[in-house]
Design a protein around this motif. Structure first.
Motif, PDB file in Angstrom:
ATOM      1  N   LYS A 140       0.836  -1.210   0.000  1.00  0.00           N
ATOM      2  CA  LYS A 140       0.000   0.000   0.000  1.00  0.00           C
ATOM      3  C   LYS A 140       0.870   1.259   0.000  1.00  0.00           C
ATOM      4  O   LYS A 140       0.580   2.240  -0.697  1.00  0.00           O
ATOM      5  N   PHE A 141       1.972   1.201   0.804  1.00  0.00           N
ATOM      6  CA  PHE A 141       2.859   2.360   0.864  1.00  0.00           C
ATOM      7  C   PHE A 141       3.526   2.606  -0.493  1.00  0.00           C
ATOM      8  O   PHE A 141       3.620   3.750  -0.963  1.00  0.00           O
ATOM      9  N   VAL A 142       3.992   1.474  -1.131  1.00  0.00           N
ATOM     10  CA  VAL A 142       4.640   1.607  -2.443  1.00  0.00           C
ATOM     11  C   VAL A 142       3.625   2.139  -3.463  1.00  0.00           C
ATOM     12  O   VAL A 142       3.942   3.041  -4.265  1.00  0.00           O
ATOM     13  N   LYS A 143       2.400   1.630  -3.464  1.00  0.00           N
ATOM     14  CA  LYS A 143       1.370   2.129  -4.391  1.00  0.00           C
ATOM     15  C   LYS A 143       1.116   3.613  -4.154  1.00  0.00           C
ATOM     16  O   LYS A 143       0.996   4.396  -5.091  1.00  0.00           O
ATOM     17  N   PHE A 144       1.040   3.930  -2.857  1.00  0.00           N
ATOM     18  CA  PHE A 144       0.782   5.330  -2.521  1.00  0.00           C
ATOM     19  C   PHE A 144       1.914   6.217  -3.031  1.00  0.00           C
ATOM     20  O   PHE A 144       1.695   7.269  -3.631  1.00  0.00           O
ATOM     21  N   LYS A 145       3.167   5.806  -2.810  1.00  0.00           N
ATOM     22  CA  LYS A 145       4.311   6.593  -3.250  1.00  0.00           C
ATOM     23  C   LYS A 145       4.365   6.656  -4.779  1.00  0.00           C
ATOM     24  O   LYS A 145       4.700   7.692  -5.343  1.00  0.00           O
ATOM     25  N   LEU A 146       4.046   5.510  -5.426  1.00  0.00           N
ATOM     26  CA  LEU A 146       4.080   5.497  -6.885  1.00  0.00           C
ATOM     27  C   LEU A 146       2.981   6.400  -7.459  1.00  0.00           C
ATOM     28  O   LEU A 146       3.178   7.030  -8.512  1.00  0.00           O
ATOM     29  N   PRO A 150       5.286   9.398 -10.067  1.00  0.00           N
ATOM     30  CA  PRO A 150       5.393   8.395 -11.104  1.00  0.00           C
ATOM     31  C   PRO A 150       6.849   8.140 -11.516  1.00  0.00           C
ATOM     32  O   PRO A 150       7.167   7.078 -12.073  1.00  0.00           O
ATOM     33  N   ALA A 151       7.790   9.032 -11.244  1.00  0.00           N
ATOM     34  CA  ALA A 151       9.190   8.845 -11.621  1.00  0.00           C
ATOM     35  C   ALA A 151       9.809   7.713 -10.786  1.00  0.00           C
ATOM     36  O   ALA A 151      10.769   7.067 -11.215  1.00  0.00           O
ATOM     37  N   LEU A 152       9.277   7.455  -9.603  1.00  0.00           N
ATOM     38  CA  LEU A 152       9.793   6.370  -8.759  1.00  0.00           C
ATOM     39  C   LEU A 152       9.536   5.005  -9.420  1.00  0.00           C
ATOM     40  O   LEU A 152      10.266   4.056  -9.171  1.00  0.00           O
ATOM     41  N   HIS A 153       8.548   4.973 -10.262  1.00  0.00           N
ATOM     42  CA  HIS A 153       8.188   3.741 -10.935  1.00  0.00           C
ATOM     43  C   HIS A 153       9.370   3.264 -11.778  1.00  0.00           C
ATOM     44  O   HIS A 153       9.745   2.076 -11.701  1.00  0.00           O
ATOM     45  N   ASN A 154       9.946   4.100 -12.529  1.00  0.00           N
ATOM     46  CA  ASN A 154      11.101   3.746 -13.355  1.00  0.00           C
ATOM     47  C   ASN A 154      12.301   3.426 -12.490  1.00  0.00           C
ATOM     48  O   ASN A 154      13.096   2.532 -12.821  1.00  0.00           O
ATOM     49  N   GLU A 159      16.266  -0.588 -10.445  1.00  0.00           N
ATOM     50  CA  GLU A 159      16.896  -1.250  -9.296  1.00  0.00           C
ATOM     51  C   GLU A 159      16.636  -2.750  -9.333  1.00  0.00           C
ATOM     52  O   GLU A 159      17.525  -3.554  -9.023  1.00  0.00           O
ATOM     53  N   SER A 160      15.459  -3.151  -9.737  1.00  0.00           N
ATOM     54  CA  SER A 160      15.114  -4.572  -9.813  1.00  0.00           C
ATOM     55  C   SER A 160      15.949  -5.253 -10.877  1.00  0.00           C
ATOM     56  O   SER A 160      16.416  -6.389 -10.687  1.00  0.00           O
TER      57      SER A 160
END
Length: 169
Positions: A140-146, A150-154, A159-160
């Motif tokens: 939920k936190f990652v979804k919220f931050k994303l 939206p730049a965190l998505h890339n 990183e993955s």
């Protein structure tokens, strides 16, 4: 001769003659009936019975003395048997108590093992619930931050990929 006749008359009329005749008759009867042998047999039977009764009396006295000696020590024997029975009863009571204590310890050990197993199960369950909750919260936190950036998505994708490159098979 007259004297002889007088003497013979005197003998016939006297008790002495009658006694002698009676003795002669008895002697003849005894000889015919063999009364002497019968009296001797009767005497032998009486002697045998007296000897048998003496030996029976002796046997009875021996039996009586044996019984008397057994009775004299019966109190000691009873005391000995009672103390032996008490000792055996004490030993049995001790062994029963020892067996009961072992069983109690075994039951306590089994109960502790069951409690420990339940604790582990509960701990595992709580850990799993906590991990699941943490994963959900992190998701939920990652979804919220994303959603906010939206730049965190890339950035997460890059990183993955870098992490996957580090893994060697």
């Amino acid at each position: 001769m007259n004297d002889i006749i007088n003497l013979w008359t005197l003998i016939l009329e006297s008790n002495t003659f009658n006694f002698i005749v009676l003795v002669v008759i008895l002697a003849v009867i005894m000889q015919k009936l063999k009364l002497g042998d019968a009296l001797e047999r009767l005497k032998i039977e009486i002697i045998t019975k007296i000897e048998d009764s003496k030996s029976a009396r002796e046997n009875a006295m021996n039996y009586f003395q044996g019984a008397k000696s057994k009775i004299e020590h019966i109190d000691d024997e009873i005391s000995e048997k009672l103390s032996l029975a008490k000792s055996r009863a004490d030993n049995i009571a001790d062994s029963i108590a020892e067996a009961a204590n072992r069983k109690i310890k075994q039951i306590e050990n089994n109960a502790q093992k069951v409690v420990q197993a339940e604790e582990k199960t509960l701990f595992t369950s709580l850990t799993q619930d906590t991990a699941n909750s943490s994963v959900d919260l992190a998701r939920k936190f990652v979804k919220f931050k994303l959603q906010q950036d939206p730049a965190l998505h890339n950035k997460y994708i890059d990183e993955s990929i870098e992490e996957l490159d580090k893994v060697t098979i």
